[in-house]
Write a protein that holds these residues in place. Sequence first.
Motif, PDB file in Angstrom:
ATOM      1  N   CYS A 235     -16.918 -23.230 -13.640  1.00 31.43           N
ATOM      2  CA  CYS A 235     -16.625 -22.043 -13.885  1.00 31.43           C
ATOM      3  C   CYS A 235     -17.738 -21.198 -13.528  1.00 31.43           C
ATOM      4  CB  CYS A 235     -16.197 -21.661 -15.205  1.00 31.43           C
ATOM      5  SG  CYS A 235     -14.457 -22.516 -15.468  1.00 31.43           S
TER       6      CYS A 235
ATOM      7  N   MET B 286      -6.254 -24.317 -20.510  1.00 31.20           N
ATOM      8  CA  MET B 286      -7.170 -24.819 -19.354  1.00 31.20           C
ATOM      9  C   MET B 286      -8.731 -25.180 -20.206  1.00 31.20           C
ATOM     10  SD  MET B 286      -7.073 -22.977 -15.837  1.00 31.20           S
ATOM     11  CE  MET B 286      -8.255 -21.711 -16.268  1.00 31.20           C
TER      12      MET B 286
ATOM     13  N   PHE C 271     -16.595 -28.943 -16.665  1.00 32.25           N
ATOM     14  CA  PHE C 271     -15.692 -27.370 -16.277  1.00 32.25           C
ATOM     15  C   PHE C 271     -16.452 -26.353 -16.553  1.00 32.25           C
ATOM     16  CE2 PHE C 271     -12.530 -24.464 -17.956  1.00 32.25           C
ATOM     17  CZ  PHE C 271     -11.633 -24.430 -16.968  1.00 32.25           C
TER      18      PHE C 271
ATOM     19  N   LEU D  20      -8.173 -28.664 -21.407  1.00 29.58           N
ATOM     20  CA  LEU D  20      -7.998 -29.420 -20.170  1.00 29.58           C
ATOM     21  C   LEU D  20      -6.556 -30.183 -20.301  1.00 29.58           C
ATOM     22  CD1 LEU D  20     -11.192 -31.535 -20.245  1.00 29.58           C
ATOM     23  CD2 LEU D  20     -10.822 -29.375 -19.267  1.00 29.58           C
TER      24      LEU D  20
ATOM     25  N   ALA E 249     -12.793 -18.764 -20.212  1.00 29.85           N
ATOM     26  CA  ALA E 249     -12.465 -20.294 -20.206  1.00 29.85           C
ATOM     27  C   ALA E 249     -13.731 -20.993 -20.368  1.00 29.85           C
ATOM     28  CB  ALA E 249     -11.624 -20.528 -18.805  1.00 29.85           C
TER      29      ALA E 249
ATOM     30  N   HIS F 112      -1.971 -20.595 -21.908  1.00 28.14           N
ATOM     31  CA  HIS F 112      -2.174 -21.685 -20.800  1.00 28.14           C
ATOM     32  C   HIS F 112      -3.502 -21.254 -19.941  1.00 28.14           C
ATOM     33  CE1 HIS F 112       1.096 -24.163 -20.597  1.00 28.14           C
ATOM     34  NE2 HIS F 112       2.129 -23.031 -20.532  1.00 28.14           N
ATOM     35  N   GLY F 113      -3.970 -19.967 -19.732  1.00 30.96           N
ATOM     36  CA  GLY F 113      -4.863 -19.622 -18.736  1.00 30.96           C
ATOM     37  C   GLY F 113      -6.478 -19.835 -19.595  1.00 30.96           C
TER      38      GLY F 113
ATOM     39  N   SER G 293      -1.269 -26.503 -18.097  1.00 34.15           N
ATOM     40  CA  SER G 293      -1.795 -25.442 -18.163  1.00 34.15           C
ATOM     41  C   SER G 293      -2.583 -25.148 -16.720  1.00 34.15           C
ATOM     42  CB  SER G 293      -2.972 -25.295 -19.325  1.00 34.15           C
ATOM     43  OG  SER G 293      -2.460 -25.226 -20.483  1.00 34.15           O
ATOM     44  N   PHE G 294      -3.130 -25.991 -16.121  1.00 33.87           N
ATOM     45  CA  PHE G 294      -3.630 -25.941 -14.880  1.00 33.87           C
ATOM     46  C   PHE G 294      -2.686 -25.633 -13.729  1.00 33.87           C
ATOM     47  CE2 PHE G 294      -7.375 -28.402 -16.768  1.00 33.87           C
ATOM     48  CZ  PHE G 294      -8.242 -27.360 -16.229  1.00 33.87           C
TER      49      PHE G 294
END
Length: 356
Positions: free
Chosen positions: A170, A325, A166, A328, A48, A320-321, A332-333
């Motif tokens: 991570c 994400m 972001f 943004l 991600a 989505h993951g 998805s979150f």
Amino acid sequence: MSKLSRSFVVGMTFGFALEKAKVHLPTTIVKQMLVRDFTMMEMFLSAAAGGVLVMSFLESLGYFKRAPKTSVGIGKSKYAGNLLGGIILGAGMGLGGACPGTVLAQVGAGVVNAPWALFGAVGAAVTYGYVLRAIQGRYPKFLVSQPIATVDKQLSIPYTALALGFSVMCGGAIYLLENTRALWSSAAASASLSTVPNPFRMTWHPILGGVAVALAQTLSLLLTKSPLGVSSGFAQLGASVVTKVDRKWRDNAPYYANYVASTDSIILGTGIITGALASVTLGGGTPLADIAVGSKYTSMAAGALLITGARMAGGCTSGHGISGMAQLSPASFVTVAGMFAGGIAMAFFSGRWLWV
């Protein structure tokens, strides 16, 4: 090179990375949901973080324009469909130790129950449109797409700035996991980042695996101009079956109209299977007949839950993951949060701890 050929190359890269980091293993996924092993989480966060940096860079150049997932509402709740779909998808992960992408890698790697999970997934793909039509006939506001939204637009902050933030978040989470590795590391996560003579024969560190998935994401953006996403391939496969066996499918299951003309995601899935097989073959491995959780019946049920949940939410762990994400997308979150909630609940309450 045709678009389908490019999709196949992207799929091969993705499948190779999943197998090399052993994130495709059912035991790795279930142990993640049991909060015993964070191999999956490290790779997930690495992919991600890399993906969001690549997307923001390519968008700043004007080469790529985000098309994030829409939120899926139920009634007046804007994200209820994402949450419910994520929970069902996660339940399938906790039950069978797979997601729509890794079940394909499992097939390529020779995991014993993978064909049964795939069978359940395809069955759900073929029937989902009919079930959705029946439910929406009674409840028209069930799973209604909402306007697209992104965090940067909602906060009026440039995407590039939030993308950098972001990725730093991570990276911080990965740093914490790495510093507690001695508490949770397993055989699948025991690889180091050091250089070895033959990288094809080693288990890749999950961070390296995440970088490889980010590479697959980069190839997807450059070659197909769309981000990674696997579960739509099952919808395309379902559409190809339904349209051949049901002459009135447009009335009985209009859901498939959006997928009947495309096969690119099916080819992507074929590439994932091939990439995982290539990884096993180059590594001198053998089919993983002893690495499974549950029976063939639980695997079929898990496969059905995976695709049902992913289609309800409009995407899976990759769409989505990894991709959502990185774009943004609030939807998805929410979906990912539901996925982990459903996976953890199913893993604990279904007795998975007896098998891993």
